[in-house]
Every structure is written in structure tokens, then in C-alpha cells.
Design a protein around this motif. Structure first.
Motif, PDB file in Angstrom:
ATOM      1  N   ARG A  54       0.664  -1.398  -0.040  1.00 39.56           N
ATOM      2  CA  ARG A  54      -0.002  -0.144  -0.013  1.00 39.56           C
ATOM      3  C   ARG A  54       0.692   1.154   0.155  1.00 39.56           C
ATOM      4  O   ARG A  54       0.054   2.324  -0.048  1.00 39.56           O
ATOM      5  CB  ARG A  54      -0.772  -0.074   1.267  1.00 39.56           C
ATOM      6  N   VAL A  55       2.081   1.324   0.197  1.00 35.86           N
ATOM      7  CA  VAL A  55       2.916   2.255   0.018  1.00 35.86           C
ATOM      8  C   VAL A  55       2.921   2.847  -1.275  1.00 35.86           C
ATOM      9  O   VAL A  55       3.205   4.225  -1.421  1.00 35.86           O
ATOM     10  CB  VAL A  55       4.503   1.742   0.489  1.00 35.86           C
ATOM     11  N   GLU A  56       2.885   2.196  -2.120  1.00 33.28           N
ATOM     12  CA  GLU A  56       2.556   2.541  -3.617  1.00 33.28           C
ATOM     13  C   GLU A  56       1.424   3.676  -3.706  1.00 33.28           C
ATOM     14  O   GLU A  56       1.426   4.560  -4.526  1.00 33.28           O
ATOM     15  CB  GLU A  56       2.658   1.470  -4.607  1.00 33.28           C
ATOM     16  N   LEU A  57       0.462   3.267  -3.187  1.00 33.51           N
ATOM     17  CA  LEU A  57      -0.738   3.951  -2.885  1.00 33.51           C
ATOM     18  C   LEU A  57      -0.326   5.561  -2.413  1.00 33.51           C
ATOM     19  O   LEU A  57      -0.964   6.697  -2.743  1.00 33.51           O
ATOM     20  CB  LEU A  57      -1.842   3.502  -2.281  1.00 33.51           C
ATOM     21  N   VAL A  58       0.257   5.375  -1.324  1.00 32.97           N
ATOM     22  CA  VAL A  58       0.594   6.673  -0.631  1.00 32.97           C
ATOM     23  C   VAL A  58       1.443   7.439  -1.863  1.00 32.97           C
ATOM     24  O   VAL A  58       1.385   8.538  -1.699  1.00 32.97           O
ATOM     25  CB  VAL A  58       1.433   6.596   0.727  1.00 32.97           C
ATOM     26  N   ARG A  59       2.427   6.849  -2.212  1.00 37.24           N
ATOM     27  CA  ARG A  59       3.352   7.544  -2.975  1.00 37.24           C
ATOM     28  C   ARG A  59       2.515   8.297  -4.417  1.00 37.24           C
ATOM     29  O   ARG A  59       2.966   9.285  -4.942  1.00 37.24           O
ATOM     30  CB  ARG A  59       4.475   6.523  -3.560  1.00 37.24           C
ATOM     31  N   SER A  60       1.758   7.599  -4.749  1.00 34.84           N
ATOM     32  CA  SER A  60       0.859   8.091  -5.781  1.00 34.84           C
ATOM     33  C   SER A  60      -0.168   8.979  -5.635  1.00 34.84           C
ATOM     34  O   SER A  60      -0.514   9.939  -6.252  1.00 34.84           O
ATOM     35  CB  SER A  60       0.259   6.710  -6.678  1.00 34.84           C
ATOM     36  N   TYR A  61      -0.845   8.912  -4.196  1.00 28.76           N
ATOM     37  CA  TYR A  61      -2.013   9.933  -4.157  1.00 28.76           C
ATOM     38  C   TYR A  61      -1.963  10.613  -3.022  1.00 28.76           C
ATOM     39  O   TYR A  61      -2.822  11.461  -2.843  1.00 28.76           O
ATOM     40  CB  TYR A  61      -3.202   8.897  -3.921  1.00 28.76           C
ATOM     41  N   VAL A  62      -0.892  10.769  -2.348  1.00 28.33           N
ATOM     42  CA  VAL A  62      -0.437  11.582  -1.046  1.00 28.33           C
ATOM     43  C   VAL A  62       0.375  12.651  -1.370  1.00 28.33           C
ATOM     44  O   VAL A  62       1.673  12.142  -1.781  1.00 28.33           O
ATOM     45  CB  VAL A  62      -0.415  10.674   0.072  1.00 28.33           C
ATOM     46  N   ASP A  63       0.167  13.887  -1.306  1.00 24.46           N
ATOM     47  CA  ASP A  63       1.070  14.843  -1.661  1.00 24.46           C
ATOM     48  C   ASP A  63       2.154  15.004  -0.405  1.00 24.46           C
ATOM     49  O   ASP A  63       3.408  15.395  -0.762  1.00 24.46           O
ATOM     50  CB  ASP A  63       0.270  16.002  -1.691  1.00 24.46           C
ATOM     51  N   LYS A  64       1.764  14.836   0.884  1.00 25.37           N
ATOM     52  CA  LYS A  64       2.668  14.948   1.969  1.00 25.37           C
ATOM     53  C   LYS A  64       2.187  13.978   3.059  1.00 25.37           C
ATOM     54  O   LYS A  64       1.057  13.870   3.404  1.00 25.37           O
ATOM     55  CB  LYS A  64       2.776  16.239   2.549  1.00 25.37           C
ATOM     56  N   MET A  65       3.292  12.939   3.290  1.00 24.79           N
ATOM     57  CA  MET A  65       3.049  12.330   4.687  1.00 24.79           C
ATOM     58  C   MET A  65       3.702  12.902   5.895  1.00 24.79           C
ATOM     59  O   MET A  65       5.049  13.370   5.768  1.00 24.79           O
ATOM     60  CB  MET A  65       3.418  10.831   4.253  1.00 24.79           C
ATOM     61  N   ILE A  66       3.043  13.133   6.825  1.00 24.45           N
ATOM     62  CA  ILE A  66       3.415  13.825   8.068  1.00 24.45           C
ATOM     63  C   ILE A  66       3.450  12.654   9.097  1.00 24.45           C
ATOM     64  O   ILE A  66       2.201  12.213   9.504  1.00 24.45           O
ATOM     65  CB  ILE A  66       2.585  15.068   8.544  1.00 24.45           C
ATOM     66  N   CYS A  67       4.598  12.030   9.624  1.00 26.17           N
ATOM     67  CA  CYS A  67       4.512  10.806  10.551  1.00 26.17           C
ATOM     68  C   CYS A  67       5.088  11.388  11.842  1.00 26.17           C
ATOM     69  O   CYS A  67       5.594  12.497  12.178  1.00 26.17           O
ATOM     70  CB  CYS A  67       5.577   9.754   9.916  1.00 26.17           C
ATOM     71  N   ILE A  68       4.677  10.505  12.875  1.00 27.63           N
ATOM     72  CA  ILE A  68       4.720  10.880  14.306  1.00 27.63           C
ATOM     73  C   ILE A  68       5.719   9.772  15.065  1.00 27.63           C
ATOM     74  O   ILE A  68       6.115  10.035  16.223  1.00 27.63           O
ATOM     75  CB  ILE A  68       3.404  10.912  15.051  1.00 27.63           C
ATOM     76  N   LEU A  69       6.039   8.797  14.260  1.00 30.10           N
ATOM     77  CA  LEU A  69       7.063   7.872  14.953  1.00 30.10           C
ATOM     78  C   LEU A  69       8.364   7.989  14.249  1.00 30.10           C
ATOM     79  O   LEU A  69       8.614   8.040  12.983  1.00 30.10           O
ATOM     80  CB  LEU A  69       6.534   6.527  14.821  1.00 30.10           C
ATOM     81  N   PRO A  70       9.547   7.948  15.015  1.00 27.23           N
ATOM     82  CA  PRO A  70      10.834   8.102  14.616  1.00 27.23           C
ATOM     83  C   PRO A  70      11.210   7.380  13.234  1.00 27.23           C
ATOM     84  O   PRO A  70      12.100   7.820  12.441  1.00 27.23           O
ATOM     85  CB  PRO A  70      11.681   8.103  15.720  1.00 27.23           C
ATOM     86  N   PHE A  71      10.786   6.002  13.421  1.00 30.38           N
ATOM     87  CA  PHE A  71      11.427   5.012  12.390  1.00 30.38           C
ATOM     88  C   PHE A  71      10.641   5.297  11.226  1.00 30.38           C
ATOM     89  O   PHE A  71      10.987   4.590  10.123  1.00 30.38           O
ATOM     90  CB  PHE A  71      11.307   3.517  12.866  1.00 30.38           C
ATOM     91  N   GLU A  72       9.408   5.891  11.036  1.00 28.09           N
ATOM     92  CA  GLU A  72       8.562   5.937  10.026  1.00 28.09           C
ATOM     93  C   GLU A  72       9.246   6.740   8.860  1.00 28.09           C
ATOM     94  O   GLU A  72       9.045   6.576   7.834  1.00 28.09           O
ATOM     95  CB  GLU A  72       7.072   6.443  10.263  1.00 28.09           C
ATOM     96  N   LYS A  73       9.961   7.903   9.120  1.00 25.76           N
ATOM     97  CA  LYS A  73      10.599   8.573   8.218  1.00 25.76           C
ATOM     98  C   LYS A  73      11.459   8.061   7.493  1.00 25.76           C
ATOM     99  O   LYS A  73      11.331   8.009   5.946  1.00 25.76           O
ATOM    100  CB  LYS A  73      11.483  10.010   8.706  1.00 25.76           C
ATOM    101  N   ALA A  74      12.333   7.165   7.780  1.00 24.48           N
ATOM    102  CA  ALA A  74      13.125   6.187   7.018  1.00 24.48           C
ATOM    103  C   ALA A  74      12.442   5.056   6.106  1.00 24.48           C
ATOM    104  O   ALA A  74      12.861   5.122   4.896  1.00 24.48           O
ATOM    105  CB  ALA A  74      14.442   5.720   8.021  1.00 24.48           C
TER     106      ALA A  74
END
Length: 364
Positions: A126-146
Motif C-alpha cells: 500500500r506504500v505505492e498508493l501513498v506515493r501515488s495519491y498523497v502529496d505529503k506524509m506527516i509521520c509521528i514515529l521516529p522510524f517511519e521517516k526512513a
């Protein structure tokens, strides 16, 4: 600006309400419409549907309610089309929100995802869906950015918003011997886990049980489980309940992290339907289910899952966390380490600044 926000759970309602406050500081004329809960409504948001009508968990439960879910998706898409927001902000709730993201993207409306769904645990496709349809991901857990950066997703880490929310708790009498019960916010999980919590707590006769009732759960329904038990029900005061306790029994979810940030030793509980749990175990690629252990990448808090969640095991684990218990001080020390890993406060403010910057760039 017009903002359309979709939050499908109690935790999303909390974090979205705090984000709304911060957005208004940058955009005093902001107008909000949302799927959410009481906290967002208190901020003057027009609520289309309350999250208590949306909370289906588990494969079997989702399948049984598929027509309701599809109708909700249809309603949401039409409402967005009619209202014409300048931005859509999605808060966790991936099964629903990723479908909405695709639709909103087709309308050429900016999509911000605040608080990442746990795609790193399962359904990494589902990460491909995020990359295709989400303009900005704002994450709150430290390991999620990487994690998202590896998939070339535009991502920012802002820290955890609970660091701002939790200090508002008002501790009560520290001399009371209280065990806090936090059975969750969904009826399915409460009906499974709460009876076990009550039986275990009743065997610790020197302690009083106080049950934090999640927003959206009816008092009469909760009392069908508590008949015959010496337990006090508290409404709209979860943090106060936790703060007043010596130890807590907590259903897996955001509350596990809230309890840790309030320095209350806890045992994490989870039990789902046999079929849903069996399917999940085959798909989920994580060692732990609680946020505390996931963030620390080690067992800080004990997790009693499925068949391990019994009255005897829960009672014994709680006893080891009570004052004088052999595991209490070690857990409290690791809570200190957890807070350092999560970074400082101000997550909602940073998220609002990112959103404001997006609009400023679009205007240039």
C-alpha cells in the motif's frame, strides 16, 4: 481555506482536534468539515459522521459490514465533491482513507496524511498508493521517516502529538490503591477484553478498579459488563484515571503509549476473533503490538495476546508491577528512555506549519 479531515477513531479525533487549533493560528479564517468525533466538534468542526459509526476491526468484522463501509465511502466522496475543500487531511484509518486519497487525487485536491497508518507492519504494498495519491506524509514515529523515504514518499517527521496532550492530565489522590482499566474504544475489543480485566482486577482485593470509558461508548452498554464488580466508571477523563493509578490494564492501541508517558506501569491486552487473529499473524511483520515496544524495539511492557490473555496471567503480571513488585522500577526507567526517543513536544504545531507552507508554495 477549507479543510476536510477524516479521522476514524478516538485517537485520530484527539490528534486532529489539536491540529485544527494550530492550523487556525496560521489561518484564522480556516473552515473545517470532517469525519471525526466529539473533540473535533468542540473545535467548531462540522461533523459529517461520528467515528463510532466507522469502527470495524478484524477481517471477519469488516466483511460482515462491507455494505456499510462501501456506502460510507460513497457518501464521503460525494460530500467532498460537493463541498470542494482546498485540502483533504487524512488521519490514520488506512482501509478507508487510502481509497479516499485516490479519489481526492483525481479531483486535483492536495492530500496530506497526518499520522501514518502502520503500513510498515503489514500491507507494505500500500506504500505505492501513498506515493501515488498523497502529496505529503506527516509521520509521528521516529522510524517511519526512513521507511517512507526508502519508497520515495514525500515525508516529514514531527514527533508524537501525545507529548503535548498528556501533560494536561490532572493527577488525583496519590494515596489511593487504584488499578486503571482501559479496555479500548471499539465495542468488539471491549466486549472481549473487559470481562478478563474485571475478573483479574477483582482478585486483587486491596485495589480499587477504575474503568476509563472511551468516548462514543454508551454507559448502559458498559454497565452490562460491570454488574457484580466493585468498579468505578469514569467518562471523558482517561488521563486522570491513568494518572491516579498504581498500574493499568490496557488494550493495545494509542492508550499503551499514553499510559507510558504518564509513568504508569501497564500490561497490554489484546484478543480478537480466532479467524481474524490467525489471518493477521500470517500477514503482520512486526515483533510487538504495543506502540511502546514498537518504538523501543524491545519488550518494555508485557503483551498478553490472544490465548495468553487469561485471568491468571493478567493478575500475575499486574502483581509484578504494583509498588514493591519486581518489574515496576525497570519499566519506569525504560519509560524515561522512551520519552527521549520520541523527541520534544510541538508535533501539532510543526504539522500545521508544514500544511501552511504547502499553501504558500502553491500560491507562488
Amino acid at each position: 481555506m477549507k479543510y476536510y479531515i477524516i479521522a476514524g477513531e478516538a485517537s485520530g479525533d484527539l490528534h486532529a482536534s489539536n491540529l485544527i487549533k494550530e492550523i487556525r493560528k496560521n489561518d484564522p479564517d480556516a473552515v473545517f468539515r470532517a469525519w471525526g468525533g466529539d473533540l473535533m466538534e468542540k473545535e467548531g468542526v462540522d461533523i459529517v459522521k461520528h467515528y463510532r459509526e466507522l469502527a470495524f476491526m478484524g477481517f471477519i468484522e469488516v466483511a460482515a459490514n462491507i455494505y456499510t463501509i462501501l456506502n460510507n465511502l460513497k457518501l464521503c466522496k460525494k460530500d467532498i465533491l460537493d463541498w470542494k475543500p482546498d485540502m483533504v487531511i487524512l488521519v490514520d484509518y488506512p482501509g478507508f482513507n487510502l481509497r479516499i486519497a485516490e479519489y481526492v487525487h483525481s479531483l486535483k485536491i492536495p492530500v496530506v496524511y497526518y499520522i501514518s497508518p502502520q503500513l510498515w507492519a503489514w500491507k507494505k504494498g500500500r506504500v505505492e498508493l501513498v506515493r501515488s495519491y498523497v502529496d505529503k506524509m506527516i509521520c509521528i514515529l521516529p522510524f517511519e521517516k526512513a521507511f517512507y523515504a526508502d519508497y520515495n514518499v514525500d515525508v516529514e517527521f514531527v514527533g508524537h502529538p501525545l507529548l503535548d496532550a498528556v501533560p494536561d492530565a490532572k493527577p488525583t489522590n496519590d494515596d489511593e490503591n487504584i488499578i486503571a482499566l482501559l479496555p479500548g474504544s471499539r465495542k468488539q475489543e471491549v466486549s472481549t477484553v473487559l470481562p478478563i480485566m474485571l475478573k483479574a482486577g477483582a482478585e486483587l482485593k486491596e485495589y480499587k478498579m477504575v474503568l476509563a470509558v472511551a468516548p462514543g461508548l454508551e454507559e448502559n452498554w458498559i454497565r452490562t459488563f460491570t454488574k457484580g464488580y466493585n468498579v468505578e466508571l469514569k467518562f471523558a477523563s482517561t488521563y486522570d484515571v491513568i494518572s491516579s493509578a498504581k498500574v493499568a490494564m490496557v488494550t493495545s492501541g494509542t492508550a499503551t503509549l499514553e499510559t507510558a508517558l504518564l509513568n504508569v506501569p501497564e500490561v497490554v491486552c489484546y484478543k480478537g476473533s480466532f479467524i481474524s487473529y490467525t489471518i493477521a499473524r500470517r500477514l503482520v511483520d512486526i515483533k510487538y503490538i504495543s506502540l511502546v515496544n514498537l518504538i523501543m524495539d524491545k519488550e518494555v511492557v508485557k503483551e498478553l495476546i490472544q490465548s495468553d490473555l487469561t485471568v491468571t496471567k493478567l493478575k500475575n503480571e499486574i502483581k509484578m508491577l504494583l509498588p514493591g513488585g519486581k518489574n515496576r522500577e525497570k519499566m519506569l526507567l525504560e519509560y524515561d528512555e522512551l520519552k527521549q526517543v520520541l523527541g520534544g513536544g510541538g508535533a501539532s504545531k510543526r504539522a500545521a506549519s508544514i500544511i501552511d507552507e504547502m499553501f504558500k508554495k502553491a500560491e507562488k
